[in-house]
Design a protein around this motif. Structure first.
Motif, PDB file in Angstrom:
ATOM      1  N   ILE A   1      -4.602  -1.439  -6.299  1.00 63.57           N
ATOM      2  CA  ILE A   1      -4.085  -2.701  -5.758  1.00 63.57           C
ATOM      3  C   ILE A   1      -5.006  -3.851  -6.147  1.00 63.57           C
ATOM      4  O   ILE A   1      -4.557  -4.937  -6.528  1.00 63.57           O
ATOM      5  CB  ILE A   1      -3.913  -2.601  -4.229  1.00 63.57           C
ATOM      6  N   SER A   2      -6.301  -3.604  -6.076  1.00 57.40           N
ATOM      7  CA  SER A   2      -7.269  -4.620  -6.494  1.00 57.40           C
ATOM      8  C   SER A   2      -7.197  -4.850  -7.996  1.00 57.40           C
ATOM      9  O   SER A   2      -7.255  -5.991  -8.478  1.00 57.40           O
ATOM     10  CB  SER A   2      -8.681  -4.182  -6.085  1.00 57.40           C
TER      11      SER A   2
ATOM     12  N   THR B   1      -6.315   1.705  -3.041  1.00 54.17           N
ATOM     13  CA  THR B   1      -6.938   0.404  -2.814  1.00 54.17           C
ATOM     14  C   THR B   1      -7.503  -0.155  -4.120  1.00 54.17           C
ATOM     15  O   THR B   1      -7.381  -1.348  -4.401  1.00 54.17           O
ATOM     16  CB  THR B   1      -8.054   0.520  -1.763  1.00 54.17           C
TER      17      THR B   1
ATOM     18  N   GLU C   1      -1.875  -5.870   0.881  1.00 53.04           N
ATOM     19  CA  GLU C   1      -1.576  -4.462   1.133  1.00 53.04           C
ATOM     20  C   GLU C   1      -0.453  -4.262   2.144  1.00 53.04           C
ATOM     21  O   GLU C   1       0.337  -3.330   2.031  1.00 53.04           O
ATOM     22  CB  GLU C   1      -2.826  -3.727   1.599  1.00 53.04           C
ATOM     23  N   LYS C   2      -0.367  -5.118   3.145  1.00 50.32           N
ATOM     24  CA  LYS C   2       0.623  -4.947   4.222  1.00 50.32           C
ATOM     25  C   LYS C   2       1.899  -5.744   3.985  1.00 50.32           C
ATOM     26  O   LYS C   2       2.812  -5.714   4.825  1.00 50.32           O
ATOM     27  CB  LYS C   2       0.001  -5.320   5.555  1.00 50.32           C
TER      28      LYS C   2
ATOM     29  N   SER D   1      -6.882   7.087  -0.508  1.00 48.74           N
ATOM     30  CA  SER D   1      -7.035   5.689  -0.096  1.00 48.74           C
ATOM     31  C   SER D   1      -7.875   4.890  -1.084  1.00 48.74           C
ATOM     32  O   SER D   1      -7.541   3.747  -1.430  1.00 48.74           O
ATOM     33  CB  SER D   1      -7.666   5.613   1.295  1.00 48.74           C
ATOM     34  N   GLU D   2      -8.958   5.485  -1.561  1.00 46.80           N
ATOM     35  CA  GLU D   2      -9.836   4.765  -2.485  1.00 46.80           C
ATOM     36  C   GLU D   2      -9.121   4.448  -3.786  1.00 46.80           C
ATOM     37  O   GLU D   2      -9.235   3.332  -4.323  1.00 46.80           O
ATOM     38  CB  GLU D   2     -11.081   5.603  -2.764  1.00 46.80           C
TER      39      GLU D   2
ATOM     40  N   ALA E   1      -5.073  -7.481  -4.069  1.00 42.01           N
ATOM     41  CA  ALA E   1      -5.919  -7.305  -2.880  1.00 42.01           C
ATOM     42  C   ALA E   1      -5.593  -8.397  -1.867  1.00 42.01           C
ATOM     43  O   ALA E   1      -5.437  -9.574  -2.209  1.00 42.01           O
ATOM     44  CB  ALA E   1      -7.391  -7.367  -3.274  1.00 42.01           C
TER      45      ALA E   1
ATOM     46  N   TRP F   1       0.836  -1.201   0.000  1.00 50.69           N
ATOM     47  CA  TRP F   1       0.000   0.000   0.000  1.00 50.69           C
ATOM     48  C   TRP F   1       0.872   1.253   0.000  1.00 50.69           C
ATOM     49  O   TRP F   1       0.620   2.192  -0.753  1.00 50.69           O
ATOM     50  CB  TRP F   1      -0.912  -0.003   1.226  1.00 50.69           C
TER      51      TRP F   1
END
Length: 281
Positions: free
Chosen positions: A142-143, A139, A151-152, A135-136, A148, A119
């Protein structure tokens, strides 16, 4: 492409620049690139290349190793300056788009920061541009690249293909006007590379960003591009420009057709001929 090159695209302050998207795409006009080898010697990498990439077009460049493919991309990315000729993107110098964070770049070396998680790596262009990460958007990207749930995770926990997915998401973070891809899948195994080709096609189809792909793979070029450019042996000159006649989306079934293989054979023959041509001094 190493970290220092990648840093150029995430370290400059954002510029308050008017958008000129859709004006003219990428224009390379009569470009020559020489490198100083010292002791009075110079190496000509690119010789008299002219090409235009329309807004929203996907163009792939193929050619023998060392023919100047990546040098052309680096000039478009403002990482190198032409010795002669000029390069523009949407009517302005490439450096203008770099300063305005309107140019997305992904290279064979993913150049992810090892101390940041997925992320945070995708969010890096926002922070470098002095913007608050959205953030949106992060995210969603990433998806979009199939990451997905990771992220971490940090780069050392990811496979090569996963790292390249993150690098592409990062390149798209600020909704660039142009996407430059220099052998982004060159270090991957054949199965992973094929899957990444289809994923890139899906990602590109979302916004049809003006895209230049440098690749050694003829099949990859035919699968992804609207138009193909074959370069000669160094110094690189344009040997062949070929339109890709296939509609989109392109799937595995297309890759098994006679038409697909005939085009690949034609390009391979052009490459073989290019490699046999003598180098110029």
């Amino acid at each position: 492409m190493g970290f220092m090159d990648a840093e150029k695209f995430v370290s400059a302050p954002a510029a308050d620049l008017p958008s000129v998207k859709g004006e003219s795409g990428i224009v390379v006009r009569d470009v020559v690139k020489d490198f100083d080898l010292g002791l009075g010697k110079r190496l000509r990498a690119v010789d008299g290349v002219s090409l235009e990439i329309s807004d929203g077009e996907f163009v792939a460049v193929i050619g023998p190793s060392g023919c100047g493919k990546s040098t052309i991309l680096r000039m478009i990315a403002s990482l190198e300056k032409p010795t002669e000729g000029e390069v523009s993107i949407n009517g302005v110098e490439p450096s203008v788009l770099v300063k305005g964070h309107r140019l997305g770049v992904a290279f064979q070396d993913h150049a992810l920061l090892p101390w940041l998680n997925v992320w945070e790596n995708v969010a890096l262009p926002f922070r470098a541009a002095g913007m608050r990460p959205e953030s949106e958007t992060i995210t969603g990207l990433i998806s979009l690249v199939g990451m997905a749930g990771f992220e971490k995770s940090r780069p050392k926990q990811l496979s090569g293909g996963m790292k390249q997915r993150v690098a592409i998401a990062r390149a798209l973070a600020l909704n660039p006007e142009v996407l430059l891809l220099d052998e982004p899948f060159g270090a991957l195994d054949a199965v992973t590379r094929r899957q990444m080709n289809f994923e890139l096609q899906e990602i590109w189809s979302r916004d049809s960003i003006t895209t230049l792909l440098i690749t050694h793979s003829v099949e990859e070029a035919v699968l992804l591009a609207d138009r193909l450019i074959v370069l000669t042996q160094r110094p690189g000159r344009i040997r062949l420009i070929e339109e890709v006649p296939f509609g989109r989306p392109r799937d595995r079934q297309l890759m098994r057709t006679a038409e697909f293989h005939q085009l690949c054979d034609k390009l391979t023959a052009a490459l073989d001929s290019a490699e046999e041509a003598p180098e110029s001094e």
